[in-house]
Design an enzyme around this catalytic site. Structure first.
Site: not given
Ligand SMILES: Cc1cc2nc3c(=O)[nH]c(=O)nc-3n(C[C@H](O)[C@H](O)[C@H](O)COP(=O)(O)OP(=O)(O)OC[C@H]3O[C@@H](n4cnc5c(N)ncnc54)[C@H](O)[C@@H]3O)c2cc1C
Ligand code: FES
Lengths: 254, 637
Positions: B40, B43, B45, B284, B330, B401, B425
């Protein structure tokens, strides 16, 4: 424009099995397209129909479908991301087309972006350019309080105008020389305008431009097609900034 | 199984300092002998991979997109919270902690949440140092806005594209380490399984999404940062590729899955248009700073919004929750939207929408100011709906969401499999039963920049690098299982597409496991999902081969996992005989239709253990102890 009625469309789509195969255009039709569909949803519908018929679906890159991840990369009727200014293909809606229209869909075409399959290209050259210098050299931890350096609103707004580049590659695709100047300029402009990015600005400009050339992108044509087609409407200013930074850097080295 | 959260001793505010002061360290010269896998590049990863590489570890970084910069985090819009108190409006680490615990309806761990609030301030410093252009005031200081569930202005933002700017910051740090040779990047790779050797996570099996090659990767520890599972519902605000596979495969290898039923429905999304709809677009939450939510007072009022006079409008959030108004959390906002729609007061063609109106704000602040604050969101709305929100109120409706549930982790972010960590997440850690806006970005970056760099050392210090060989029997076995599964998906050759199954699953989930749940519906969902799963394996149609770029095959694997997860989510919801946060059981509500928690019986983290495909999962409880705050009925009145 469509007036809310369903449309029938004929599509000419580039099909190519992989990097090493020759590709060709194939004709398809999709019927009953709602003007409220996004362009990619129209392709989804086509793909569903193809699968049911036992024909391989069309491969295309996409992920966010909100115009921000930069995945989608379709050349539609001779323009990257299609006919509408300031939007990506995923944000383009079928109301921009009319019943009976034929639509040609191709991948980005540039030596530095080889086709991977159908409408998917390899844009890893962009990642390598960032690796060459598109960062501020700070490690995690130990940063000073965020308000300890004042930054004027103008500087931040300028930086953000540049840093909102989504790295889609439309600028390269539309350029006769397949230049990546808008992409590279955007990163250089973003970081050189901020105090945090300033100490490395010269090294950054030299290294990123060197990598850009190495990847096989051409030189800037000054025709401004890139800025006109950029879905984030990044301006030619960033290219001017890039040149200035580069010239200053060269002078410094001499 | 005894779940030990490993919460450090001491007063709440001293726990993290105590932990850092006493944790085992790996000597700098030894760090380079360890190999780490980070799956991943969102943010969580990207920040983890960069920070660990900076410390000297060798990192392999995987993502399924063509570039790490395209991870789903890029789409986050509104902002990121931090207890900086730059606005001098009474914020503090304690208040951010308290708001988050309360917002989560008292279903999160105090110690984790407090640490998150403490680290929030470092995140902003770190990001500014990287060149993230957060919004500023004319004097040059950082600007803030408010978000739901808080009465202070603590949200930092970069127009409506905060996630993009933060991710580009983390991505640039990651790419710098790639250049320094400390990170090896594997884009267009998908993790399809976890390899456990002698009880420890020691590697992963991946599929190269261009060539189809199934490969083995060994490491001293594996870090998952693979995002949430909102796409279980088919329609959600998540990116199309977001999936549960990495977490789910790890669950099936022994990692416990916590609170699967804690899913978040966001109140302000663009309503569904037609059957072809492929995803939903978020507007948003920051819009609720200036937008006012309303519906007509009268049922079935089909007049245009402008033709409905002020006294015939019901600004129901302002009416019911005078102190938080449009900025209630929310879950509360979503449920209220559903309520007015169920009463027949919904608006728009389908009736499944409410208004979010900016007319007053435009009058008060002027169009330019609104453009400055929300310009790109307004543009996006216009692109999608063909309606100009500067002139007519937006129509919005709740949509799936975010998922608070995820892999169970202890205070160190380690799952129940030693050496397997979950960040961002994909873990369950900090948001309890409901996440407050602008807190996911905060959590992802806290986990990656500031938590894992400390906690992983505590584990590695006890496990010398042994250069485990990918020819070990365990790799062989898991790789074969992966290949068999891929082969099976390709060989069914039935009559229904993967998307068709996915849509079907989504309908079941939304209907019975969505905004309001009840016992009968949940039981029905469990049955329907299991039938659909059987049908999937008999009738799915996946064309093409493994040895090529095959998007249907990628989707098929993900949907197959969703079809298993869906049942666990429904079971989790059935087990929890209470309403809390995003989990609303119709049987358990107050007289005013608010969520009715049952602290006596459900004040625990429900962590589920996989027992076999034909067995029910086993429930383990981590009891939540509230030593520093007293759980109370949440009130936003
Ligand atoms: C439209 C939208 C708006 C949002 N706005 C906000 C906001 O304003 N403020 C806030 O705090 N939060 C917000 N959120 C929530 C927040 O964006 C997410 O919870 C957060 O970015 C998740 O980050 P993450 O690093 O955990 O995972 P992600 O950013 O989802 O990254 C997942 C990573 O894992 C990789 N991956 C997944 N499965 C595999 C696999 N099997 N093999 C290899 N790679 C894999 C993907 O390629 C990706 O690189 C929003 C969410 C959405 C949908
Ligand atoms: S799919 Fe993300 S920009 Fe188009």
């Amino acid at each position: 424009m469509s007036n809310g009625k369903k449309m029938n469309l004929s599509l000419k789509i580039w099909r190519q099995a992989d990097k090493n195969s020759a590709g060709e255009f194939k004709d398809y039709t999709v019927n009953n397209v709602s003007p409220d569909m996004s362009f990619l949803e129209m392709l989804d519908v086509l793909n569903e129909e193809l699968i049911i018929k036992g024909e391989e679906p069309v491969a295309f890159d996409h992920d966010c479908r909100e115009g921000i991840c930069g995945s989608c990369s379709l050349y539609i009727n001779g323009r990257p991301h299609g006919p509408k200014r300031g939007v990506t293909a995923c944000q383009l809606h079928m109301r921009s087309f009319h019943d009976g229209q034929s639509i040609v869909i191709e991948p980005w075409r540039a030596n530095a972006f080889p086709v991977v399959k159908d409408l998917i290209v390899d844009r890893s050259a962009f990642d390598r350019i960032i690796t060459a210098g598109g960062f501020v050299s700070v490690n995690s931890g130990g940063a000073a309080d965020a308000n300890s350096i004042l930054i004027s609103k103008d500087d931040v707004e300028y930086a953000l105008d540049a840093s909102q580049c989504i790295g889609c590659g439309a600028c390269v695709a539309v350029c006769k020389n397949s230049s990546a100047s808008l992409f590279v300029g955007a990163k250089i402009a973003h970081l050189s305008r901020l105090p945090q990015g300033s100490p490395e600005r010269h090294k950054r400009a030299i290294n990123m431009i060197k990598q850009m050339d190495k990847e096989g992108f051409g030189s800037c044509t000054n025709t401004e097609a890139c800025a006109a087609e950029c879905p984030k409407e990044i301006s030619m200013d960033v290219i001017v900034t890039m040149r200035k930074e580069y010239m200053k850097a060269i002078k410094e080295m001499e | 199984m005894e779940l030990n959260a490993k919460i450090p001793q001491g007063d709440l505010k001293d726990k993290w300092s105590y932990y850092k002061g006493n944790v085992k360290l790996v000597n700098p010269a030894n760090k380079r002998k360890y190999n780490l896998i980070v799956v991943g590049t969102g943010l969580a990863g990207a920040s983890a991979a960069a920070s660990l590489a900076e410390l000297g570890y060798n990192v392999k970084s995987f993502c399924f997109q063509d570039s790490p910069r395209r991870a789903h985090s890029i789409a986050a819009q509104g902002g990121i919270n931090a207890a900086k108190n730059y606005q001098n409006d009474g914020d503090s680490v304690w208040r951010l902690f308290y708001d988050t615990i309360k917002g989560g309806d008292y279903r999160a761990r105090e110690a984790n949440v407090h640490r998150l609030a403490e680290l929030s301030v470092n995140i902003i410093d770190q990001c500014v140092a990287q060149g993230v252009p957060f919004a500023r005031e004319y004097g040059g200081l950082l600007d803030n806005r408010s978000f739901g569930g808080a009465q202070v202005s603590r949200t930092f933002y970069a127009r409506g594209q905060t996630g993009q700017q933060l991710l580009l910051g983390a991505y640039s740090a990651l790419m710098r380490q790639v250049g320094l040779g400390k990170v090896k990047l594997f884009p267009r790779y998908e993790m399809l399984d976890l390899v456990v050797v002698d009880g420890r996570a020691r590697g992963i099996i991946t599929r190269n999404l261009i060539t189809g090659a199934v490969e083995r990767h060994a490491a001293d520890a594996v870090i998952l940062a693979t995002g949430g599972y909102g796409n279980l519902f088919y329609l959600s605000t998540n990116a199309k590729g977001s999936n549960v596979t990495a977490s789910w495969r790890s669950y099936k290898r022994g990692a416990l899955f916590a609170n699967p039923c804690f899913t978040q429905i966001h109140p302000t999304c663009i309503p569904v248009k037609g059957d072809y709809q492929s995803k939903l677009t978020l507007m948003s939450e920051s819009l609720r700073n200036d937008g006012r939510v309303w519906v007509p007072k009268r049922k079935g009022d089909t007049r245009k919004p402008m033709d409905i006079p002020e006294n015939e409008r019901d600004y129901y959030l302002e009416r019911k929750y005078p102190s938080f108004g449009n900025l209630v959390p929310r879950d509360v906002a979503s449920r209220n939207a559903k309520e007015v729609v169920d009463e027949g007061r919904g608006v728009g063609e389908s009736g499944f929408a409410v208004y979010l109106d900016f007319a007053d704000a435009i009058k008060r602040l002027g169009v330019d100011e609104i453009k400055m604050r929300y310009g790109n969101l307004f543009d996006m709305y216009y692109q999608i709906t063909d309606e100009d929100p500067y002139k007519v109120p937006m129509r919005i409706y709740p949509a799936v969401h975010y998922t608070m549930g995820g892999l169970w982790v202890d205070y160190e972010l380690m799952t129940t499999i030693p050496g397997l960590y979950a960040l961002g997440e994909c873990n369950f850690s900090d948001h309890g039963a409901n996440r407050l806006g602008a807190s996911a970005l905060m959590q992802g970056l806290a986990d990656g920049y500031f938590v894992i760099p400390y906690t992983i050392g505590n584990y590695l210090a006890d496990h010398r690098p042994d250069g485990l060989d990918i020819n070990a029997q365990e790799f062989e076995t898991v790789e074969k299982e992966v290949n068999d599964r891929v082969g099976k998906l390709l060989s069914v050759n039935g009559s229904r597409t993967v998307d068709d199954f996915h849509r079907n699953l989504g309908q079941i989930m939304w209907e019975y496991v969505g905004m309001s749940r009840n016992e009968g519906g949940l039981k029905k969902a469990i049955k329907l999902i299991s039938e659909l799963r059987d049908e999937f394996w008999k009738d799915v149609k996946v064309l093409g081969r493994n040895e090529e770029l095959n998007q249907s095959l990628e989707k098929a694997g993900r949907v197959a996992d969703f079809l298993e997860l869906g049942e666990l989510v429904a079971r989790g919801a059935l087990n929890r005989n209470e309403s809390c946060g995003g989990h609303f059981r119709a049987e358990y509500q107050t007289q005013e239709n608010e969520a009715l928690r049952d602290d006596e019986n459900y004040c625990y983290v429900a962590a589920w253990q996989f027992k076999g495909d034909d067995q029910l999962p086993e429930l383990h409880k981590e009891n939540l102890k509230f030593e520093f705050v007293t759980p109370s009925q949440r009130s936003y009145k």
